[in-house]
Motif scaffolding. Structure first.
Motif, PDB file in Angstrom:
ATOM      1  N   GLN A 129       7.213   5.492  -4.585  1.00  0.00           N
ATOM      2  CA  GLN A 129       5.921   5.030  -5.094  1.00  0.00           C
ATOM      3  C   GLN A 129       6.049   4.924  -6.604  1.00  0.00           C
ATOM      4  O   GLN A 129       6.449   5.883  -7.272  1.00  0.00           O
ATOM      5  CB  GLN A 129       4.811   6.024  -4.755  1.00  0.00           C
ATOM      6  N   ASP A 139      -6.532   3.901  -8.360  1.00  0.00           N
ATOM      7  CA  ASP A 139      -5.869   2.972  -7.441  1.00  0.00           C
ATOM      8  C   ASP A 139      -5.836   1.563  -8.030  1.00  0.00           C
ATOM      9  O   ASP A 139      -5.443   0.612  -7.360  1.00  0.00           O
ATOM     10  CB  ASP A 139      -6.561   2.970  -6.076  1.00  0.00           C
ATOM     11  N   GLU A 163      -0.329  -0.646   4.037  1.00  0.00           N
ATOM     12  CA  GLU A 163      -1.467   0.282   4.028  1.00  0.00           C
ATOM     13  C   GLU A 163      -1.093   1.685   3.561  1.00  0.00           C
ATOM     14  O   GLU A 163      -1.943   2.578   3.543  1.00  0.00           O
ATOM     15  CB  GLU A 163      -2.153   0.328   5.398  1.00  0.00           C
ATOM     16  N   SER A 164       0.150   1.890   3.130  1.00  0.00           N
ATOM     17  CA  SER A 164       0.526   3.223   2.636  1.00  0.00           C
ATOM     18  C   SER A 164      -0.187   3.570   1.337  1.00  0.00           C
ATOM     19  O   SER A 164      -0.338   4.756   1.005  1.00  0.00           O
ATOM     20  CB  SER A 164       2.043   3.308   2.439  1.00  0.00           C
ATOM     21  N   GLN A 165      -0.667   2.543   0.605  1.00  0.00           N
ATOM     22  CA  GLN A 165      -1.378   2.814  -0.650  1.00  0.00           C
ATOM     23  C   GLN A 165      -2.658   3.598  -0.423  1.00  0.00           C
ATOM     24  O   GLN A 165      -3.162   4.276  -1.328  1.00  0.00           O
ATOM     25  CB  GLN A 165      -1.680   1.501  -1.390  1.00  0.00           C
ATOM     26  N   ARG A 166      -3.177   3.534   0.787  1.00  0.00           N
ATOM     27  CA  ARG A 166      -4.429   4.243   1.094  1.00  0.00           C
ATOM     28  C   ARG A 166      -4.257   5.758   1.059  1.00  0.00           C
ATOM     29  O   ARG A 166      -5.237   6.496   0.949  1.00  0.00           O
ATOM     30  CB  ARG A 166      -4.939   3.825   2.477  1.00  0.00           C
ATOM     31  N   LYS A 167      -3.027   6.230   1.138  1.00  0.00           N
ATOM     32  CA  LYS A 167      -2.748   7.671   1.138  1.00  0.00           C
ATOM     33  C   LYS A 167      -2.702   8.250  -0.276  1.00  0.00           C
ATOM     34  O   LYS A 167      -2.663   9.475  -0.439  1.00  0.00           O
ATOM     35  CB  LYS A 167      -1.415   7.957   1.844  1.00  0.00           C
ATOM     36  N   ILE A 170       1.823  10.575  -2.227  1.00  0.00           N
ATOM     37  CA  ILE A 170       2.445  11.097  -1.004  1.00  0.00           C
ATOM     38  C   ILE A 170       3.483  12.163  -1.329  1.00  0.00           C
ATOM     39  O   ILE A 170       3.521  13.216  -0.705  1.00  0.00           O
ATOM     40  CB  ILE A 170       3.070   9.947  -0.189  1.00  0.00           C
ATOM     41  N   TYR A 186       8.665   9.915   6.545  1.00  0.00           N
ATOM     42  CA  TYR A 186       7.201   9.864   6.464  1.00  0.00           C
ATOM     43  C   TYR A 186       6.679   8.543   7.028  1.00  0.00           C
ATOM     44  O   TYR A 186       5.727   8.520   7.823  1.00  0.00           O
ATOM     45  CB  TYR A 186       6.765  10.030   5.006  1.00  0.00           C
ATOM     46  N   LYS A 190       4.319   8.156  10.345  1.00  0.00           N
ATOM     47  CA  LYS A 190       2.957   7.615  10.271  1.00  0.00           C
ATOM     48  C   LYS A 190       2.836   6.265  10.976  1.00  0.00           C
ATOM     49  O   LYS A 190       1.723   5.795  11.216  1.00  0.00           O
ATOM     50  CB  LYS A 190       2.537   7.456   8.801  1.00  0.00           C
ATOM     51  N   TRP A 211       0.577   2.654  -5.579  1.00  0.00           N
ATOM     52  CA  TRP A 211       0.776   3.671  -4.544  1.00  0.00           C
ATOM     53  C   TRP A 211       1.485   3.136  -3.297  1.00  0.00           C
ATOM     54  O   TRP A 211       1.781   3.901  -2.388  1.00  0.00           O
ATOM     55  CB  TRP A 211      -0.566   4.287  -4.133  1.00  0.00           C
ATOM     56  N   THR A 212       1.753   1.841  -3.219  1.00  0.00           N
ATOM     57  CA  THR A 212       2.394   1.278  -2.028  1.00  0.00           C
ATOM     58  C   THR A 212       3.858   1.696  -1.948  1.00  0.00           C
ATOM     59  O   THR A 212       4.637   1.439  -2.879  1.00  0.00           O
ATOM     60  CB  THR A 212       2.296  -0.256  -2.036  1.00  0.00           C
TER      61      THR A 212
END
Length: 275
Positions: A129, A139, A163-167, A170, A186, A190, A211-212
């Motif tokens: 990331q 974000d 959609e990993s940016q939603r976390k 990490i 990970y 997921k 964050w992606t």
């Protein structure tokens, strides 16, 4: 005006996005946009960037003596501070407007640019990331990744975990064999959908959130993979507490003189687009 500057296209006009494109970016955390820069524009700017990278390249070790990070690419940061011609490219309104519209903000600043040239035989870029390095708690960050030469299928675009940016954050592990192993586990655990856009034309661009999760393949070809990147963030943000050595280093390098809580704005972070 310098003769070199006089011959450079201004890149001030707009690249029109559709609602579907902005929705896809906000859902997935990444998007591919075709033809962000056209052939004539690229012909003008590519030599500027390429020549700067070759001039400033500090990498002298042969490939087999480098660590995983060193094998991944030649990395030159803030070309816009080293050349007026590169400055015109990096601070282009066209790119800033795309970044602002994808994020849904009124104005964006440049965090920094970096050329990422993957040499023939260069290694993969491990899963990571970007924002673990940046002292920004938000974000509203985005990176444009643009090849200056055609990229064949076997090199491809970066691979993104949709959609990993939603976390959010990490793992703080920096780009390394460890980050690749840990984050691959990970992603698989997921069940994130992995997307690689394949071959890209020179002047196409991907945009991805800070964050992606993303990675890149190695370069098995005999041609340099020439890529220019620019990182943007929403205007009006404040500097976050640098909670790692990486963020402390970035705060000193890209927000010089600022402390946590200060407006994230220095001469190194110009506004490049305002609605």
């Amino acid at each position: 005006m310098d003769n070199k500057l006089a011959g450079l296209p201004p890149l001030d006009d707009s690249y029109e996005l559709t609602n579907e494109q902005t929705e896809a970016y906000r859902r997935d955390g990444h998007i591919l946009l075709r033809g962000v820069v056209n052939g004539a524009e690229l012909e003008a700017y590519r030599p500027v960037i390429r020549d700067l990278v070759m001039e400033l390249n500090y990498q002298t070790k042969p490939m087999h003596e480098r660590d995983t990070y060193g094998k991944a690419f030649i990395q030159i940061i803030n070309l816009w501070r080293k050349s007026e011609a590169a400055k015109r490219f990096v601070l282009a309104r066209r790119f800033g407007k795309i970044a602002a519209e994808l994020m849904g903000v009124d104005a964006v600043r440049v965090y920094h640019d970096q050329a990422l040239f993957k040499e023939p035989g260069g290694g993969h870029t491990p899963w990571h990331q970007d924002q673990i390095y940046w002292p920004l708690d938000t974000d509203k960050t985005i990176t444009m990744w643009m090849p200056l030469v055609p990229i064949p299928e076997e090199v491809g675009s970066m691979t993104f975990a949709s959609e990993s940016q939603r976390k959010g954050l990490i793992d703080r592990v920096e780009i390394s064999d460890e980050s690749h192993r840990t984050l691959q586990q990970y992603i698989d655990g997921k069940g994130f959908r992995k997307v690689n856009y394949g071959a890209m034309a020179a002047g196409d661009a991907t945009f991805h959130s800070g964050w992606t999760l993303h990675a890149a393949q190695g370069n098995p070809t005999d041609a340099m993979r020439e890529v220019m990147t620019i990182i943007y963030y929403a205007d009006g943000l404040t500097v976050a507490e640098p909670d790692s050595k990486a963020r402390q280093n970035d705060m000193r390098a890209f927000f010089p003189g600022l402390k946590p809580g200060d407006l994230a704005a220095t001469e190194l972070n110009p506004v490049v687009y305002r609605k």
